[in-house]
Design a protein around this motif. Structure first.
Motif, short mmCIF file in Angstrom:
data_model
loop_
_atom_site.label_atom_id
_atom_site.label_comp_id
_atom_site.label_asym_id
_atom_site.label_seq_id
_atom_site.Cartn_x
_atom_site.Cartn_y
_atom_site.Cartn_z
N ASN A 141 -21.63 -8.47 -1.65
CA ASN A 141 -20.56 -9.78 -1.47
C ASN A 141 -20.12 -9.58 -0.27
OD1 ASN A 141 -17.68 -10.62 -3.03
ND2 ASN A 141 -19.57 -11.62 -3.74
N GLU A 142 -19.21 -8.70 0.32
CA GLU A 142 -18.47 -9.00 1.20
C GLU A 142 -19.01 -9.44 2.63
OE1 GLU A 142 -14.93 -8.57 3.49
OE2 GLU A 142 -15.26 -8.05 1.49
N CYS A 147 -19.79 -15.18 5.41
CA CYS A 147 -20.67 -15.97 5.55
C CYS A 147 -20.29 -17.29 4.94
CB CYS A 147 -21.73 -15.71 5.14
SG CYS A 147 -23.06 -17.11 5.74
N MET A 148 -19.50 -17.09 4.23
CA MET A 148 -19.22 -18.33 3.69
C MET A 148 -17.21 -18.82 4.21
SD MET A 148 -20.07 -17.56 -0.42
CE MET A 148 -19.33 -18.83 -1.28
N GLY A 149 -16.89 -17.95 4.76
CA GLY A 149 -15.92 -17.82 5.01
C GLY A 149 -14.85 -17.82 4.36
N GLY A 150 -15.17 -17.89 3.08
CA GLY A 150 -14.27 -17.01 1.83
C GLY A 150 -13.80 -18.19 0.99
N GLU A 151 -15.17 -18.93 1.09
CA GLU A 151 -14.85 -20.43 0.42
C GLU A 151 -16.07 -20.90 -0.20
OE1 GLU A 151 -11.38 -22.09 0.07
OE2 GLU A 151 -10.43 -20.38 1.56
N GLY A 152 -15.99 -21.46 -1.52
CA GLY A 152 -17.17 -22.11 -1.37
C GLY A 152 -17.16 -21.85 -3.31
N LYS A 153 -18.45 -22.67 -3.66
CA LYS A 153 -19.16 -22.12 -4.46
C LYS A 153 -20.58 -20.92 -4.18
CE LYS A 153 -18.56 -26.26 -7.19
NZ LYS A 153 -19.35 -27.74 -7.53
N LYS A 178 -12.99 -11.67 -5.74
CA LYS A 178 -11.94 -12.30 -6.81
C LYS A 178 -10.13 -12.04 -4.96
CE LYS A 178 -12.08 -10.19 -11.06
NZ LYS A 178 -12.12 -9.44 -12.69
N GLN A 179 -10.62 -11.53 -3.86
CA GLN A 179 -9.97 -10.87 -3.19
C GLN A 179 -9.66 -12.67 -2.28
OE1 GLN A 179 -10.34 -8.27 -0.13
NE2 GLN A 179 -12.47 -8.17 -1.08
N TYR A 180 -10.96 -13.43 -2.37
CA TYR A 180 -11.42 -14.68 -2.03
C TYR A 180 -11.06 -15.61 -2.63
CZ TYR A 180 -13.42 -11.59 1.84
OH TYR A 180 -13.32 -10.42 2.21
N PRO A 181 -9.80 -16.34 -3.39
CA PRO A 181 -9.58 -17.14 -4.37
C PRO A 181 -9.87 -18.18 -3.98
CG PRO A 181 -7.57 -16.11 -3.12
CD PRO A 181 -8.80 -15.85 -2.59
N GLY A 182 -10.93 -19.19 -2.16
CA GLY A 182 -11.36 -19.87 -2.09
C GLY A 182 -12.71 -20.05 -3.39
N GLN A 239 -26.10 -23.61 5.95
CA GLN A 239 -24.88 -24.15 6.05
C GLN A 239 -25.23 -23.39 3.87
OE1 GLN A 239 -25.85 -28.52 5.00
NE2 GLN A 239 -27.56 -28.15 6.72
N VAL A 240 -25.71 -22.96 3.24
CA VAL A 240 -25.73 -21.91 2.40
C VAL A 240 -26.12 -20.58 2.65
CG1 VAL A 240 -27.07 -21.83 -0.16
CG2 VAL A 240 -26.53 -23.52 0.86
N CYS A 241 -25.17 -19.70 2.41
CA CYS A 241 -25.73 -17.74 2.93
C CYS A 241 -26.52 -17.78 1.42
CB CYS A 241 -23.79 -18.10 3.03
SG CYS A 241 -22.89 -18.71 3.66
#
Length: 332
Positions: A141-142, A147-153, A178-182, A239-241
């Motif tokens: 997950n880390e 890859c997601m920049g800690g943001e998104g679905k 959970k440490q990435y609210p986005g 675009q999708v990780c």
């Protein structure tokens, strides 16, 4: 009294869990039972079982498994092997809970039971894990979050809801996120049954339902192939990780294209050898001790501690996480 009856008398007690049983006679049989035959992950495991068999020609060592990822089929195979009198079983359970009853009866009659990917298995003498499963899920997950920049679905796939390790990995992934609210988890824990084609179809559905999705964390060995294909065909590479469990050779094309961001794994070959070594130790009345060397890479100084039942939990150090720049260091 037959040698099998002697084993039954000795191994039917809790003392057998720590290896204090009868010495194995030449010709003892160890059968590895996998979740599903004919897929790359367990084909690789079979190379380890075969290598171990070559090292121990005095024993009958083999691998079997169902044709599909079906816990009922696996249960039937285990029941048949016990009825035939196999001395030891090294099992990768599709669903540990399904096997509890038959494994209890098997141990009561003297069969050595060793499991893998099932640290919640109560009726086993030893469960062998390549690493701490929570650490592994968090590491996947880390890498996804990076890859997601800690943001998104993002979403998760598991082989089945009954698969102990898969649920541990996605659970640890969810906790890490959970440490990435986005980061927003959607449609969690889609079951793939380790079917690349089925996973592909389900991934396409998720991409249609959530056109703004940014990430997938997958669990079964074929999941990255199905999801990677869906991402690539949708023109969403980059675009999708996608981060999940997989093997380097089957994943190579999608790693090179960028449809798969990274894969995590342990070597099933080494796990197969480690399971069989533990089974042999127990057959010969040996002790399972913290820090012991199983003679297999990644299992040279294992942690041995109490398991879910009366058996032992054996944890190695075999985690690997690679991307397109590093996977060629681990080709198999």
């Amino acid at each position: 009294m037959t040698s099998r009856a002697i084993k039954a008398a000795l191994f039917g007690s809790a003392m057998a869990i720590t290896g204090q049983g009868a010495l194995a006679a030449d010709g003892d049989a160890i059968t590895t039972v996998v979740k599903i035959s004919g897929i790359p992950w367990f084909d690789r495991m079979e190379t380890g079982v075969e290598a171990y068999a070559e090292q121990h020609p005095e024993m009958e060592i083999s691998q079997v498994g169902p044709a599909t990822a079906d816990s009922a089929q696996q249960l039937q195979i285990v029941q048949d092997l016990i009825a035939k009198g196999t001395d030891a079983l090294a099992i990768v359970p599709m669903d540990p809970t399904i096997l509890e009853g038959v494994l209890r009866r098997a141990m009561d009659r003297g069969t050595i039971i060793v499991t893998h990917e099932a640290d919640n298995q109560i009726n086993t003498m030893a469960d062998v894990e390549a690493f701490d499963n929570s650490d592994y899920g968090a590491a996947l997950n880390e890498r996804l979050a990076e890859c997601m920049g800690g943001e998104g679905k993002w979403t998760t796939f598991v082989g089945s809801l009954g698969s102990r390790t898969h649920m541990q990995w996605v659970g640890a992934g969810e906790e890490n996120a959970k440490q990435y609210p986005g980061m927003q988890l959607v449609d969690a824990n889609t079951e793939s049954f380790d079917d690349a084609q089925g996973t592909y179809e389900k991934a396409k559905e998720i991409l249609r339902k959530h056109p703004d999705i940014r990430g997938f964390q997958t669990s079964a060995g074929n999941d990255v192939l199905g999801v990677g294909r869906a991402i690539e065909e949708a023109g969403l590479t980059g675009q999708v990780c996608l981060v999940g469990t997989g093997l380097p050779n089957p994943s190579a094309a999608y790693l090179d294209s960028g449809a798969i961001t990274a894969i995590g794994f342990w070597d099933p070959q080494k796990a197969g050898m480690a399971m069989n070594e533990v089974a042999r130790i127990l057959l010969e009345g040996g002790e399972l001790e913290d820090g012991m060397d199983l003679g297999v890479e990644g299992y040279n100084a294992v942690s041995v501690r109490p398991g879910a039942g009366e058996g032992k939990l054996i944890v190695g150090d075999g985690m690997v996480l690679v991307d397109k720049d590093t996977y060629q260091d681990h080709l198999f």
